[in-house]
Design a protein around this motif. Structure first.
Motif, PDB file in Angstrom:
ATOM      1  N   THR A  34      -2.452   5.911  -0.229  1.00  0.00           N
ATOM      2  CA  THR A  34      -3.547   5.010   0.086  1.00  0.00           C
ATOM      3  C   THR A  34      -3.605   4.762   1.584  1.00  0.00           C
ATOM      4  OG1 THR A  34      -3.270   3.996  -2.069  1.00  0.00           O
ATOM      5  CG2 THR A  34      -4.557   2.768  -0.454  1.00  0.00           C
ATOM      6  N   ALA A  65      -6.703   5.608   3.796  1.00  0.00           N
ATOM      7  CA  ALA A  65      -7.342   4.505   4.517  1.00  0.00           C
ATOM      8  C   ALA A  65      -7.466   4.862   5.997  1.00  0.00           C
ATOM      9  CB  ALA A  65      -6.559   3.220   4.327  1.00  0.00           C
ATOM     10  N   PRO A 111     -14.069   2.448  -7.606  1.00  0.00           N
ATOM     11  CA  PRO A 111     -12.819   1.749  -7.274  1.00  0.00           C
ATOM     12  C   PRO A 111     -12.014   2.436  -6.166  1.00  0.00           C
ATOM     13  CG  PRO A 111     -13.077   1.866  -9.659  1.00  0.00           C
ATOM     14  CD  PRO A 111     -14.157   2.712  -9.052  1.00  0.00           C
ATOM     15  N   VAL A 112     -12.029   3.771  -6.152  1.00  0.00           N
ATOM     16  CA  VAL A 112     -11.312   4.496  -5.093  1.00  0.00           C
ATOM     17  C   VAL A 112     -11.966   4.224  -3.740  1.00  0.00           C
ATOM     18  CG1 VAL A 112     -10.789   6.800  -4.195  1.00  0.00           C
ATOM     19  CG2 VAL A 112     -10.408   6.293  -6.599  1.00  0.00           C
ATOM     20  N   MET A 114       0.860  -1.178   0.000  1.00  0.00           N
ATOM     21  CA  MET A 114       0.000   0.000   0.000  1.00  0.00           C
ATOM     22  C   MET A 114       0.901   1.235   0.000  1.00  0.00           C
ATOM     23  SD  MET A 114      -2.958   1.097   2.770  1.00  0.00           S
ATOM     24  CE  MET A 114      -3.722  -0.467   2.778  1.00  0.00           C
ATOM     25  N   ASP A 115       0.702   2.136  -0.966  1.00  0.00           N
ATOM     26  CA  ASP A 115       1.532   3.334  -1.036  1.00  0.00           C
ATOM     27  C   ASP A 115       1.126   4.311   0.076  1.00  0.00           C
ATOM     28  OD1 ASP A 115      -0.707   4.761  -1.845  1.00  0.00           O
ATOM     29  OD2 ASP A 115      -0.135   4.806  -3.946  1.00  0.00           O
ATOM     30  N   SER A 141     -14.519   7.822  -7.311  1.00  0.00           N
ATOM     31  CA  SER A 141     -15.064   6.744  -8.130  1.00  0.00           C
ATOM     32  C   SER A 141     -15.261   5.518  -7.251  1.00  0.00           C
ATOM     33  CB  SER A 141     -14.114   6.417  -9.281  1.00  0.00           C
ATOM     34  OG  SER A 141     -12.886   5.944  -8.765  1.00  0.00           O
ATOM     35  N   LEU A 191     -13.662   1.609  -2.831  1.00  0.00           N
ATOM     36  CA  LEU A 191     -13.338   0.231  -2.427  1.00  0.00           C
ATOM     37  C   LEU A 191     -11.900   0.114  -1.960  1.00  0.00           C
ATOM     38  CD1 LEU A 191     -15.198  -1.801  -5.191  1.00  0.00           C
ATOM     39  CD2 LEU A 191     -15.821  -1.570  -2.781  1.00  0.00           C
ATOM     40  N   GLN A 192     -10.965   0.760  -2.667  1.00  0.00           N
ATOM     41  CA  GLN A 192      -9.550   0.687  -2.305  1.00  0.00           C
ATOM     42  C   GLN A 192      -9.292   1.304  -0.934  1.00  0.00           C
ATOM     43  OE1 GLN A 192      -6.913   2.843  -4.883  1.00  0.00           O
ATOM     44  NE2 GLN A 192      -5.111   1.727  -4.171  1.00  0.00           N
ATOM     45  N   LEU A 193     -10.011   2.354  -0.601  1.00  0.00           N
ATOM     46  CA  LEU A 193      -9.810   3.034   0.680  1.00  0.00           C
ATOM     47  C   LEU A 193     -10.521   2.345   1.835  1.00  0.00           C
ATOM     48  CD1 LEU A 193     -10.115   6.743  -0.432  1.00  0.00           C
ATOM     49  CD2 LEU A 193      -8.042   5.421   0.013  1.00  0.00           C
ATOM     50  N   GLY A 194     -11.410   1.424   1.531  1.00  0.00           N
ATOM     51  CA  GLY A 194     -12.114   0.716   2.594  1.00  0.00           C
ATOM     52  C   GLY A 194     -13.152   1.570   3.288  1.00  0.00           C
TER      53      GLY A 194
END
Length: 156
Positions: A5, A9, A138-139, A1-2, A136, A141-144
């Motif tokens: 992110t 998160a 996907p963003v 995870m960069d 969006s 979902l990626q961030l939880g």
């Protein structure tokens, strides 16, 4: 995870733990006391003036949740602001990562999310602009950005 992110998160985890409701209420209630940085300063303090830029031209006071983390840290501080206003915060000098979420508490929607790196110079005022864009799926979902039961924290 960069690092971006990870910081976003962390913001999402804070938001999911009812912090969001309290921060939005404080933002809408008017100016609050400036947030305190969570650790003692190793370097002299500087000041940062944070502005959030969003295409949204809201007629009502739109709450913004801003978080700051020192580079490499897994913790930070979150505080409320209002879109279009400038937040002024005293911080120890150093490099930071700032993130902002523009929310509509009435409809429980996330209107924008963005981030920016900033460097605080000791004994100086540093401007910081955080540009936010519409998120969006996907963003999200990626961030939880989900509650403990798995349901989305926001609609987009």
């Amino acid at each position: 995870m960069d690092p971006h992110t990870g910081a976003l998160a962390w913001l999402a985890q804070c938001a999911a733990s009812n912090l969001l409701d309290r921060l939005v209420d404080r933002a809408l209630d008017g100016p609050a006391a400036p947030p305190a940085w969570p650790r003692p300063a190793k370097t002299p303090a500087g000041t940062v003036e944070i502005s959030v830029r969003h295409h949204l031209a809201a007629k009502a006071r739109t709450p913004v949740i801003i978080t700051l983390q020192e580079d490499g840290s897994r913790t930070g501080t979150a505080f409320p602001a209002v879109l279009g206003h400038t937040a002024r915060i005293a911080l120890p000098g150093g490099r930071y990562f700032g993130a902002a979420m523009v929310v509509d508490p009435a409809r429980r929607t996330l209107q924008g999310i963005g981030w920016s790196h900033l460097t605080i110079a000791a004994r100086r005022t540093s401007p910081c602009l955080i540009p936010v864009n519409r998120p969006s799926a996907p963003v999200i979902l990626q961030l939880g950005l989900r509650k403990a039961d798995g349901t989305p924290l926001f609609r987009i």
